[in-house]
Enzyme design. Structure first.
Site, mmCIF file in Angstrom:
data_model
loop_
_atom_site.group_PDB
_atom_site.id
_atom_site.type_symbol
_atom_site.label_atom_id
_atom_site.label_comp_id
_atom_site.label_asym_id
_atom_site.label_seq_id
_atom_site.Cartn_x
_atom_site.Cartn_y
_atom_site.Cartn_z
ATOM 1 N N LYS A 78 -2.099 -1.537 -3.885
ATOM 2 C CA LYS A 78 -2.977 -0.377 -3.843
ATOM 3 C C LYS A 78 -2.161 0.904 -3.903
ATOM 4 O O LYS A 78 -1.183 0.997 -3.164
ATOM 5 C CB LYS A 78 -3.767 -0.426 -2.535
ATOM 6 C CG LYS A 78 -4.669 0.748 -2.313
ATOM 7 C CD LYS A 78 -5.281 0.653 -0.945
ATOM 8 C CE LYS A 78 -6.082 1.904 -0.717
ATOM 9 N NZ LYS A 78 -6.496 2.053 0.633
ATOM 10 N N LYS A 109 0.859 -1.182 0.000
ATOM 11 C CA LYS A 109 0.000 0.000 0.000
ATOM 12 C C LYS A 109 0.895 1.231 0.000
ATOM 13 O O LYS A 109 1.689 1.437 0.920
ATOM 14 C CB LYS A 109 -0.892 -0.009 1.235
ATOM 15 C CG LYS A 109 -1.788 1.219 1.298
ATOM 16 C CD LYS A 109 -2.755 1.140 2.439
ATOM 17 C CE LYS A 109 -3.685 2.325 2.414
ATOM 18 N NZ LYS A 109 -4.626 2.291 3.534
HETATM 19 C C1 PBG Z 1 -7.532 3.242 5.350
HETATM 20 C C2 PBG Z 1 -7.806 3.175 3.901
HETATM 21 C C3 PBG Z 1 -7.590 4.142 2.905
HETATM 22 C C4 PBG Z 1 -8.123 3.631 1.737
HETATM 23 C C5 PBG Z 1 -8.637 2.361 2.026
HETATM 24 N N1 PBG Z 1 -8.418 2.079 3.390
HETATM 25 C C6 PBG Z 1 -7.024 5.507 2.966
HETATM 26 C C7 PBG Z 1 -5.682 5.757 3.458
HETATM 27 O O1 PBG Z 1 -4.895 4.841 3.728
HETATM 28 O O2 PBG Z 1 -5.360 6.921 3.629
HETATM 29 C C8 PBG Z 1 -8.163 4.349 0.421
HETATM 30 C C9 PBG Z 1 -9.207 3.889 -0.517
HETATM 31 C C10 PBG Z 1 -9.450 4.812 -1.642
HETATM 32 O O3 PBG Z 1 -8.816 5.861 -1.834
HETATM 33 O O4 PBG Z 1 -10.369 4.481 -2.408
HETATM 34 N N2 PBG Z 1 -6.257 3.032 5.788
#
Ligand code: PBG
Length: 325
Positions: A249, A196
């Site tokens: 992601k 991520k």
């Molecule tokens: C939480 C999380 C996030 C997303 C999914 N779970 C945001 C982040 O990490 O700041 C992003 C999903 C999206 O942008 O569609 N940690």
């Protein structure tokens, strides 16, 4: 004389169908949904055209529609009112919290739908970080893991099918696996947000949850967009710690990472077409600059071609509908 003419295999739609290498099916899709308190609530999210924060009654209707379209899974994100946010994100492990209520209701009404829930504190913390913060503003790893474990357990008690740690703390997959197993939840999958990245493409999601950071950024836990090898390290650790599915992601800017991980592991790989990816496509479509449905299908197809077995996308119902036509 030209002997090789690749165009021969493109000359009709019948032949193109025969030689098509990648196919999308509604069963590839996971539909992320935002849930808010109340009844009859349907709040548009300005930066995500066509996406709403839904109260439980309307969320169940939306899931009913998705099920009819053969979408097998939903991912839930609760909108927590400001009054319930605090420094530790303690609402996250309230057994009666909105997420837990939502999980129970979905499993009651649609037992066959796979329910996935995020395990990370950001929707619940007043500062918007994914973990517990010390007095200097550092996100603390091991203290955060204790809270993630509590979160995963209340979700499991509510009947969640998969917990999805999205926080990027070190060692959280093992800690969650062991606690789930200790409490008899062997059957709950861990769908790990493995690679991520600290991405600018999460902006609209943070609008949707009002989880904008009050200070700092997420670069001490989410990955540097410049790094690919590091994704192999994260994957190796998550797999060793017991992850059932690993995720990349965002999706489209990281197709190389998906392809690398595909070669490195037999585990299923998911990819998350995030809010900013969705917002860009919709904005261009609304301006009449691109053919929205075709561009959306093309980008989700690319994500699958790169090696993802399943794709989180806000456009899941739209895509499933076009695929059925
Ligand atoms: C939480 C999380 C996030 C997303 C999914 N779970 C945001 C982040 O990490 O700041 C992003 C999903 C999206 O942008 O569609 N940690």
């Amino acid at each position: 004389m030209l002997i090789c003419r690749p165009r021969r295999n493109r000359k009709s739609s019948a032949i193109r169908a025969l030689v098509q290498e990648t196919r999308l099916h509604p069963s590839d899709l996971i539909y992320p949904l935002f849930v808010i308190d109340g009844a009859g609530q349907r709040e548009p999210i300005a930066s995500m055209p066509g996406i709403y924060r839904l109260s439980l009654d309307l969320l169940l209707k939306e899931i009913g529609k998705a099920a009819l379209l053969s979408i097998p899974a939903v991912a839930l994100f609760p909108v927590i009112p400001k009054e319930k946010k605090d420094e530790e994100g303690s609402e996250a492990w309230n057994p009666k919290g909105i997420l837990q209520q939502t999980i129970r209701a979905i499993k009651r009404e649609f037992p066959e739908i796979c329910v996935i829930a995020d395990v990370a504190l950001d929707p619940y913390t007043s500062h918007g970080h994914d973990g517990v913060v010390d007095e200097r503003g550092e996100v603390m790893n091991d203290e955060t893991i204790e809270t993630l474990v509590r979160m995963a357990l209340v979700q499991a008690e509510a009947g969640v099918d998969m917990v999805a740690p999205s926080d990027m703390m070190d060692g959280r997959v093992r800690a969650i696996r062991e606690s789930l197993d200790d409490e008899g939840f062997h059957h709950v999958n861990i769908h790990a947000y493995t690679a991520k990245y600290a991405s600018a493409f999460y902006g609209p999601f943070r609008d949707a949850l009002s989880s904008k950071l009050k200070f700092g950024d997420k670069k001490t836990y989410q990955m540097n967009p410049a790094n690919q090898r590091e994704a192999l390290l994260e994957a190796a650790l998550d797999i060793e710690e017991g992850a059932d599915i690993i995720m990349v992601k965002p999706a489209l800017p990281y197709l190389d990472v998906i392809a690398k991980l595909r070669e490195a592991t037999p585990l299923p790989i998911s990819a998350y077409q995030v809010s900013g990816e969705y917002a860009m496509l919709k904005a261009a479509e609304q301006n009449g600059w691109i053919d929205g449905p075709m561009a959306l299908l093309e980008s989700v197809m690319s994500i699958k071609r790169a090696g993802a077995d399943m794709i989180f996308t806000y456009a899941a119902p739209q895509i499933a509908e076009w695929l059925q036509r």
